[in-house]
Design an enzyme around this catalytic site. Structure first.
Site, PDB file in Angstrom:
ATOM      1  N   TYR A  36       1.068  -1.328  -0.064  1.00 35.04           N
ATOM      2  CA  TYR A  36      -0.367   0.048   0.372  1.00 35.04           C
ATOM      3  C   TYR A  36       0.866   1.084  -0.167  1.00 35.04           C
ATOM      4  O   TYR A  36       2.495   1.556   0.249  1.00 35.04           O
ATOM      5  CB  TYR A  36      -1.307   0.192   1.506  1.00 35.04           C
ATOM      6  N   ARG A  55       7.685   3.283  -5.104  1.00 33.67           N
ATOM      7  CA  ARG A  55       8.229   2.681  -4.287  1.00 33.67           C
ATOM      8  C   ARG A  55       7.217   1.679  -4.273  1.00 33.67           C
ATOM      9  O   ARG A  55       7.308   0.335  -3.732  1.00 33.67           O
ATOM     10  CB  ARG A  55       8.185   3.363  -2.702  1.00 33.67           C
ATOM     11  N   ARG A 104      -7.393 -21.233   0.864  1.00 34.07           N
ATOM     12  CA  ARG A 104      -6.817 -20.952   1.593  1.00 34.07           C
ATOM     13  C   ARG A 104      -5.500 -21.275   1.295  1.00 34.07           C
ATOM     14  O   ARG A 104      -5.840 -23.142   2.183  1.00 34.07           O
ATOM     15  CB  ARG A 104      -7.616 -20.323   3.108  1.00 34.07           C
ATOM     16  N   HIS A 106      -0.810 -21.127   0.479  1.00 28.59           N
ATOM     17  CA  HIS A 106       0.357 -20.089   1.195  1.00 28.59           C
ATOM     18  C   HIS A 106       0.805 -19.768  -0.251  1.00 28.59           C
ATOM     19  O   HIS A 106       1.577 -18.814  -0.259  1.00 28.59           O
ATOM     20  CB  HIS A 106       1.204 -20.651   2.222  1.00 28.59           C
ATOM     21  N   LYS A 153       6.480  -1.519   1.591  1.00 26.19           N
ATOM     22  CA  LYS A 153       5.427  -1.575   2.230  1.00 26.19           C
ATOM     23  C   LYS A 153       3.808  -1.682   2.483  1.00 26.19           C
ATOM     24  O   LYS A 153       3.416  -2.019   1.735  1.00 26.19           O
ATOM     25  CB  LYS A 153       5.209  -0.259   2.214  1.00 26.19           C
ATOM     26  N   GLU A 186      13.193   2.824  13.432  1.00 25.79           N
ATOM     27  CA  GLU A 186      12.304   3.529  12.648  1.00 25.79           C
ATOM     28  C   GLU A 186      11.166   4.022  14.214  1.00 25.79           C
ATOM     29  O   GLU A 186      11.861   3.270  15.036  1.00 25.79           O
ATOM     30  CB  GLU A 186      11.960   3.782  11.634  1.00 25.79           C
TER      31      GLU A 186
HETATM   32  N1  PLP Z   1       7.685   4.087   8.769  1.00 24.05           N
HETATM   33  C1  PLP Z   1       6.724   3.145   8.831  1.00 24.05           C
HETATM   34  C2  PLP Z   1       7.054   1.984   9.347  1.00 24.05           C
HETATM   35  C3  PLP Z   1       5.118   4.193   8.587  1.00 24.05           C
HETATM   36  O1  PLP Z   1       4.050   3.294   8.333  1.00 24.05           O
HETATM   37  C4  PLP Z   1       5.639   4.963   7.954  1.00 24.05           C
HETATM   38  C5  PLP Z   1       4.524   5.425   6.595  1.00 24.05           C
HETATM   39  O2  PLP Z   1       3.408   5.365   7.423  1.00 24.05           O
HETATM   40  C6  PLP Z   1       7.242   5.664   7.261  1.00 24.05           C
HETATM   41  C7  PLP Z   1       7.777   5.263   8.045  1.00 24.05           C
HETATM   42  C8  PLP Z   1       6.708   7.500   6.340  1.00 24.05           C
HETATM   43  O3  PLP Z   1       6.823   7.349   5.197  1.00 24.05           O
HETATM   44  P1  PLP Z   1       6.451   8.467   4.116  1.00 24.05           P
HETATM   45  O4  PLP Z   1       6.852   9.527   4.332  1.00 24.05           O
HETATM   46  O5  PLP Z   1       6.615   7.435   3.184  1.00 24.05           O
HETATM   47  O6  PLP Z   1       4.552   8.492   4.483  1.00 24.05           O
END
Ligand code: PLP
Length: 289
Positions: A36, A55, A104, A106, A153, A186
């Site tokens: 997403y 991305r 279902r 995997h 993501k 992060e």
């Molecule tokens: N890190 C995580 C785990 C996130 O979920 C997000 C944004 O949702 C970010 C960093 C920041 O990413 P962006 O600047 O692309 O929104």
């Protein structure tokens, strides 16, 4: 036009949210098998659209979904969603799952169509570089217990959800995460920057963190338009705790000053001057991305 957020996009159609229906056999639902993006838009102006799409494409490739096989003009779809929802301050959520299977199992099924879903949600007005108006974040810290592909993501967000929820239960706004070496990775939904003696530092890109688009834009702007020293390198939690300033970045928040970590003040406990400079530059240049 007032902001509304009830028109969504699903597999080729724009329709009211309550009419959007998915198969319970969708692998996004059963396995969190999808990718997403969230793209910010203010009064119809997108920030970082190309970076977000790139991305997403990289994420889909990483999990074996053929982006090029999805026949969609993404820019037109996102623009129309913004128009349908009143062009306000919107986060555009775009989601591709592997699609619905008949069983279902995997392994990746062959010959199923990915599910494409997008909706708009309201985000705060454009942040301004004003210390009196910025929300100060309090955060807690936790060891990062997520999987080893945090650069993707993925819609499988349970690890992030758990870390964020622990922060909510502790009465703070976010959770900063660190690895087994006591190095910052992060936050549960943001990237993290620290400032020490006018040097702006953020962890380097690897599989421990998302390559944030806001992170990328901010680094680029600071390198091009400021005299600040900018570093991408490992940051120990001791450095985080003794930093002059700490910031979070994300698409829906831009740059957020953190003034408390585990109930202790960051620096002098006030929003810093470098934050103000960085947010002002971000405000000035973000639409170039
Ligand atoms: N890190 C995580 C785990 C996130 O979920 C997000 C944004 O949702 C970010 C960093 C920041 O990413 P962006 O600047 O692309 O929104």
């Amino acid at each position: 036009m007032s902001t509304r957020t009830d028109i969504v996009y699903l597999n080729g159609e724009f329709l009211p949210m309550e009419q959007a229906k998915l198969s319970p056999m969708d692998r996004g639902f059963l396995f969190g098998d999808g990718i997403y993006e969230v793209i910010p838009s203010y009064s119809g102006q997108l920030v970082g659209f190309n970076g977000h799409m790139q991305r997403m494409q990289e994420g889909l490739t990483a999990i074996g979904i053929d982006f090029s096989a999805i026949s969609l003009n993404w820019f037109e779809m996102v623009k129309r969603l913004i128009e349908e929802n009143g062009r306000g301050n919107l986060g555009i959520y775009v989601h591709v799952s592997r699609g619905a299977d008949v069983k279902r199992f995997h392994a990746f099924p062959v010959n199923i169509q990915p599910t494409v879903f997008a909706f708009a949600f309201e985000i705060p007005p454009e942040p301004v570089a004003d210390k009196t108006k910025a929300k100060q974040f309090s955060v807690q810290t936790e060891q990062d217990t997520r999987w080893r592909h945090c650069d993707i993501k993925s819609t499988s967000l349970l690890g992030n959800v758990m870390h964020f929820q622990h922060g909510q239960e502790a009465g703070v706004d976010e959770t900063l995460l660190y690895n087994e070496q006591q190095e910052l990775t992060e936050a549960s939904a943001c990237n993290v920057f620290v400032v020490k003696a006018k040097t702006v530092i953020t962890p380097p890109l690897d599989k421990q963190l998302l390559p944030g688009i806001t992170r990328h834009i901010l680094l680029d702007i600071l390198r091009k338009h400021s005299t600040l020293t900018v570093e991408e390198r490992a940051i120990s939690m001791n450095e985080v705790r003794s930093a002059d300033e700490v910031w979070l970045t994300s698409s829906s928040k831009e740059i957020v000053p953190v003034t408390k970590i585990d109930a202790l003040p960051v620096g002098d406990g006030q929003i810093g001057d470098i934050w103000q400079q960085a947010q002002a530059l971000f405000t000035q240049y973000k639409y170039e991305y």
